[in-house]
Write a protein that holds these residues in place. Structure first.
Motif, PDB file in Angstrom:
ATOM      1  N   SER A  59       3.950  43.318  81.250  1.00 34.25           N
ATOM      2  CA  SER A  59       3.521  43.385  79.852  1.00 34.25           C
ATOM      3  C   SER A  59       3.890  42.106  79.085  1.00 34.25           C
ATOM      4  N   ASP A  60       4.048  42.218  77.781  1.00 36.92           N
ATOM      5  CA  ASP A  60       4.280  41.041  76.919  1.00 36.92           C
ATOM      6  C   ASP A  60       5.377  40.122  77.463  1.00 36.92           C
ATOM      7  N   LEU A  61       5.101  38.829  77.480  1.00 36.50           N
ATOM      8  CA  LEU A  61       6.078  37.841  77.961  1.00 36.50           C
ATOM      9  C   LEU A  61       6.566  36.913  76.857  1.00 36.50           C
ATOM     10  N   GLY A  92      -1.050  40.654  78.556  1.00 37.57           N
ATOM     11  CA  GLY A  92      -1.272  39.704  77.464  1.00 37.57           C
ATOM     12  C   GLY A  92      -0.039  39.408  76.633  1.00 37.57           C
ATOM     13  N   ASP A  93      -0.214  38.624  75.573  1.00 37.75           N
ATOM     14  CA  ASP A  93       0.897  38.049  74.789  1.00 37.75           C
ATOM     15  C   ASP A  93       1.806  37.212  75.689  1.00 37.75           C
ATOM     16  N   TYR A  94       1.204  36.136  76.217  1.00 31.21           N
ATOM     17  CA  TYR A  94       1.921  35.203  77.084  1.00 31.21           C
ATOM     18  C   TYR A  94       2.744  34.223  76.266  1.00 31.21           C
ATOM     19  N   GLY A 124      -3.844  39.254  74.826  1.00 33.70           N
ATOM     20  CA  GLY A 124      -3.019  39.828  73.776  1.00 33.70           C
ATOM     21  C   GLY A 124      -3.457  39.319  72.415  1.00 33.70           C
ATOM     22  N   ASN A 125      -2.894  39.858  71.348  1.00 38.11           N
ATOM     23  CA  ASN A 125      -3.274  39.386  70.017  1.00 38.11           C
ATOM     24  C   ASN A 125      -2.802  37.952  69.779  1.00 38.11           C
ATOM     25  N   HIS A 126      -1.817  37.475  70.558  1.00 45.29           N
ATOM     26  CA  HIS A 126      -1.414  36.069  70.430  1.00 45.29           C
ATOM     27  C   HIS A 126      -2.373  35.125  71.145  1.00 45.29           C
ATOM     28  N   GLU A 127      -3.372  35.704  71.847  1.00 48.88           N
ATOM     29  CA  GLU A 127      -4.430  34.903  72.456  1.00 48.88           C
ATOM     30  C   GLU A 127      -5.776  35.231  71.819  1.00 48.88           C
ATOM     31  N   VAL A 178      -4.631  48.445  78.077  1.00 48.46           N
ATOM     32  CA  VAL A 178      -5.034  47.575  76.969  1.00 48.46           C
ATOM     33  C   VAL A 178      -3.787  46.830  76.486  1.00 48.46           C
ATOM     34  N   HIS A 179      -3.954  45.836  75.629  1.00 45.18           N
ATOM     35  CA  HIS A 179      -2.766  45.165  75.098  1.00 45.18           C
ATOM     36  C   HIS A 179      -2.132  45.954  73.956  1.00 45.18           C
ATOM     37  N   GLY A 180      -2.948  46.277  72.935  1.00 38.63           N
ATOM     38  CA  GLY A 180      -2.398  46.894  71.730  1.00 38.63           C
ATOM     39  C   GLY A 180      -2.621  48.398  71.706  1.00 38.63           C
ATOM     40  N   GLY A 254       1.165  47.311  75.806  1.00 37.01           N
ATOM     41  CA  GLY A 254       2.399  46.588  75.491  1.00 37.01           C
ATOM     42  C   GLY A 254       2.538  46.505  73.980  1.00 37.01           C
ATOM     43  N   HIS A 255       2.668  45.273  73.459  1.00 36.00           N
ATOM     44  CA  HIS A 255       2.489  44.996  72.027  1.00 36.00           C
ATOM     45  C   HIS A 255       3.679  45.366  71.153  1.00 36.00           C
ATOM     46  N   GLU A 256       4.510  46.351  71.558  1.00 34.20           N
ATOM     47  CA  GLU A 256       5.683  46.702  70.760  1.00 34.20           C
ATOM     48  C   GLU A 256       6.925  46.676  71.648  1.00 34.20           C
TER      49      GLU A 256
HETATM   50 MN    MN Z   1       1.010  41.919  70.833  1.00 34.08          MN
END
Ligand code: MN
Length: 311
Positions: A59-61, A92-94, A124-127, A178-180, A254-256
């Motif tokens: 998940s998120d990195l 996502g959220d690399y 991810g939302n950071h991408e 999903v990411h979020g 992920g995301h949280e």
């Molecule tokens: Mn996120």
């Protein structure tokens, strides 16, 4: 022992880093063109996996390359990824927040290029596309710091990579990744909606909600506005509808940050988080399971048995 990818990523200069980004981009372009990876299909932003032996979910990195390299080490990634029947899905959220976004980007592109049929890279939302607001997007600054004058062109290549990342992954009959979170608008043709979400992200909410939504214990309504100012908080009825439509048992996202993992929505939803550098008060974890094991998973508590927490 520091893995080979760790060493390569730490010393890569601007031209070597661009080359690795471009290799990741061309692997993603190729699978888009073919519409397939081994044992699965690729339709725009949607990957569906039908046939596999083992599944790993990271998940998120958030730029925490140290934790990523530890996880890859624990999974014995060279051996794991050498079989196209093993799948490693990143949620996502690399980038951003941690100290080594560049190392994480290097690693995921290197892995995608070396093992295109085994690695799935989600967005991810950071991408996100640049039309969306970034609360803390420090990637351009870390690139400038490391690559100097070449940073602008390299950042442009990173944005091209982001556009090709997967928005949802379905592991047939079992998991929806999903990411979020899960979108709250009426569910029509969900395959079509996810497949075209990148192309239509200015016309509808699909991409925004996949990348930014969070599950909350809402029972009387489908959703409420999110404190993030973007995306929505969605209730268990939304999750139930998506699992039924996609014929899956558990949604994974992920995301949280959480202490390894968290179960929501009456056991229909599992949150997992894989970094700790920027979140020292939480725990990092990942999932690894064989198909045989996953075939008997019917809810998030069952899936949680295959969560490995980093000590
Ligand atoms: Mn996120």
């Amino acid at each position: 022992m520091l893995s080979q990818i760790a060493r390569l990523s730490a010393t890569a200069g601007p031209s070597e880093f661009s080359q690795v980004l471009d290799r990741g981009i061309s692997a993603l372009e190729k699978e888009q063109k073919h519409g397939a990876i081994a044992g699965g299909t690729v339709t725009g932003g949607l990957v569906e996996i039908h046939d596999y032996d083992n599944l790993a979910i990271i998940s998120d990195l958030h730029g925490d390359s140290k934790t990523l390299f530890r996880i890859l080490d624990e999974i014995n990634h060279e051996r794991f990824l050498s079989s196209a029947r093993n799948k490693m899905v990143f949620l996502g959220d690399y980038v951003d927040r941690g100290s080594d976004s560049i190392g994480v980007l290097y690693a995921i592109c290197h892995l995608k290029h070396a093992h295109p049929d085994s690695v799935v890279l989600m967005r991810g939302n950071h991408e996100a596309p640049s039309e969306f607001p970034f609360p803390s997007h420090d990637l351009p600054y870390s690139m400038e710091d490391r690559f100097g004058a070449g940073a602008k062109a390299i950042y442009g290549r990173a944005l091209a990579l982001f556009q090709l990342l997967t928005l949802a992954t379905v592991v047939q009959g079992r998991l929806l990744l999903v990411h979020g979170g899960l979108p709250t608008d009426a569910l029509g043709d969900w395959r079509q909606a996810i497949a075209t979400a990148q192309k239509r992200h200015l016309q509808n909410r699909m991409m925004e909600e996949l990348l930014w939504n969070d599950p909350r214990p809402l029972e009387d309504e489908d959703w409420e506005p999110s404190w993030r100012g973007i995306g929505r908080y969605f209730g268990s009825a939304v999750t139930k509808r998506w699992l039924a439509a996609t014929d899956t048992k558990v949604a994974v996202r992920g995301h949280e940050p959480c202490h390894g993992y968290r179960v929501d929505h009456h056991g229909m939803m599992l949150t997992i988080f894989s970094c700790r550098e920027a979140y020292p008060n939480f725990g990092a974890a990942y999932i690894i399971a064989g198909k045989h094991d996953l075939d008997s998973v019917n809810d998030a508590d069952g899936l949680a048995k295959f969560v490995k927490k980093l000590l």
